[in-house]
Design a protein around this motif. Structure first.
Motif, mmCIF file in Angstrom:
data_model
loop_
_atom_site.group_PDB
_atom_site.id
_atom_site.type_symbol
_atom_site.label_atom_id
_atom_site.label_comp_id
_atom_site.label_asym_id
_atom_site.label_seq_id
_atom_site.Cartn_x
_atom_site.Cartn_y
_atom_site.Cartn_z
ATOM 1 N N SER A 59 3.422 2.473 -4.954
ATOM 2 C CA SER A 59 4.103 1.151 -4.216
ATOM 3 C C SER A 59 3.410 1.310 -2.460
ATOM 4 N N PHE A 60 3.490 2.589 -2.177
ATOM 5 C CA PHE A 60 3.184 2.734 -0.639
ATOM 6 C C PHE A 60 1.810 2.621 -0.748
ATOM 7 N N ILE A 123 9.204 7.984 7.191
ATOM 8 C CA ILE A 123 9.636 6.994 6.255
ATOM 9 C C ILE A 123 10.137 7.996 5.062
ATOM 10 N N ASN A 124 11.640 7.770 4.961
ATOM 11 C CA ASN A 124 11.964 8.883 3.874
ATOM 12 C C ASN A 124 11.811 8.218 2.307
ATOM 13 N N GLY A 125 10.781 8.720 1.777
ATOM 14 C CA GLY A 125 10.447 8.264 0.407
ATOM 15 C C GLY A 125 11.278 8.915 -0.709
ATOM 16 N N LEU A 126 12.080 9.575 -0.295
ATOM 17 C CA LEU A 126 13.220 10.405 -1.181
ATOM 18 C C LEU A 126 13.547 11.824 -0.629
ATOM 19 N N ARG A 287 9.575 -2.478 -5.171
ATOM 20 C CA ARG A 287 9.676 -1.343 -4.108
ATOM 21 C C ARG A 287 8.350 -1.811 -3.393
ATOM 22 N N LEU A 288 7.150 -2.195 -4.161
ATOM 23 C CA LEU A 288 5.936 -2.679 -3.220
ATOM 24 C C LEU A 288 6.126 -3.702 -2.066
ATOM 25 N N HIS A 289 6.984 -4.544 -2.475
ATOM 26 C CA HIS A 289 7.128 -5.783 -1.475
ATOM 27 C C HIS A 289 8.069 -5.135 -0.321
ATOM 28 N N ALA A 290 9.091 -4.483 -0.607
ATOM 29 C CA ALA A 290 10.229 -4.138 0.352
ATOM 30 C C ALA A 290 9.399 -3.134 1.329
ATOM 31 N N GLN A 291 8.828 -2.457 0.711
ATOM 32 C CA GLN A 291 8.075 -1.195 1.471
ATOM 33 C C GLN A 291 6.809 -1.752 2.164
#
Length: 305
Positions: A59-60, A123-126, A287-291
């Motif tokens: 997604s990123f 950015i926190n990716g987890l 996930r794609l669009h929000a990120q």
């Protein structure tokens, strides 16, 4: 450092979060209509992974390409944050070459330390504590299917893990009630619970948690790094499986979410993702669009700062 970071949902105001998820839906619409929109042309995102990932990487990376930029994937073999080179040094050097950095790591303190020394957005990716990007996708998905989540009731069933902690932050920021059903000893982080006050209630019985809920969410019972506990967890969590019968106890218009990967037959019944109440596939896509909305906000802000 004027860079704006996204390590937690608390790094934004509720207004910003709501405009982010609305923006995610706008960007989704642009893509669905085949409209080219490339505000991040020639910008580069560095992606540091200490933990494996499918959706986060895809997604990123796809998101940056679609916004006209590029993403560089650094595997655990390519970077060992803090092992061999201090995290602060890594952050100083990398942030001189990149326009933003996404990190998927174990200790949340790694992110905090990196961000403190980075001149570009982090950015926190987890992390072991939180997964805020996932909650942006979840909130966008709820908005698209049911409208505002404000004042609604959400049930989290299963492990009080990083996803559960992030749902607690979301309850505060998006203004909903959260009920967490988990076995004893698997509660979410006490600091997050304290912050949320009476907005969040922890119960033992999943049926009590889902009663009248508008959104039911769960996650795998054994997260990355806990594999040796898997058998013990399977037995303990068995009563916490989300199935059609459990969903039937929720509100008539309930929707079900799972951040994936799912272990069918464990935390969900084998057929649950095919249930019309499940929106897990939309949730994964979002996930794609929000990120993309997040990248647009942070990188554009950094550029104008």
């Amino acid at each position: 450092m004027s860079a704006r970071h996204f390590l937690s949902l608390m790094d934004c105001t509720p207004q910003e979060l709501n405009s982010l998820i609305r923006r995610g839906t706008e960007l989704k619409d642009l893509r669905n209509r085949g409209v080219r929109y490339e505000p991040l042309r020639s910008r580069v995102l560095g992606m540091i992974f200490e933990k494996a990932s499918t959706r986060t990487r895809l997604s990123f990376e796809a998101g940056m390409i679609q916004l006209g930029g590029q993403a560089i994937f650094l595997s655990p073999r390519d970077t060992q944050l803090g092992r061999g080179e201090p995290i602060s040094d890594c952050a100083i050097v990398m942030s001189r070459m990149l326009d933003a950095v996404m990190i998927r790591t174990f200790a949340h303190s790694t992110l905090v330390e990196f961000a403190a020394h980075s001149r570009v957005p982090v950015i926190n990716g987890l992390s072991d504590d939180l997964h805020p990007c996932q909650l942006l996708a979840d909130m966008q998905t709820f908005l698209e299917h049911r409208g505002s989540i404000q004042g609604k009731t959400v049930a989290w069933i299963g492990d009080g893990n990083n996803m559960c902690n992030t749902y607690i932050e979301a309850a505060i920021q998006f203004d909903f009630q959260l009920r967490v059903a988990c076995p004893e000893g698997y509660e979410p982080n006490a600091d997050f619970l304290a912050q949320a006050g009476d907005r969040v209630k922890v119960v033992r019985d999943p049926r009590e948690a889902v009663a009248g809920a508008h959104l039911v969410s769960t996650d795998v019972w054994t997260s990355m790094g806990q594999e040796e506990e898997a058998l013990q967890r399977l037995a303990l969590f068995a009563p916490y499986q989300v199935n059609k019968a459990l969903l039937d106890l929720a509100a008539d218009d309930v929707i079900f979410m799972h951040c994936l990967p799912a272990h069918r037959g464990e935390e969900i019944s084998v057929d649950l993702l095919d249930d019309p109440r499940s929106v897990a596939w939309d949730q994964a896509e979002n996930r794609l669009h929000a990120q993309k909305a997040l990248l647009e906000l942070l990188v554009e802000h950094a550029h104008h700062a």
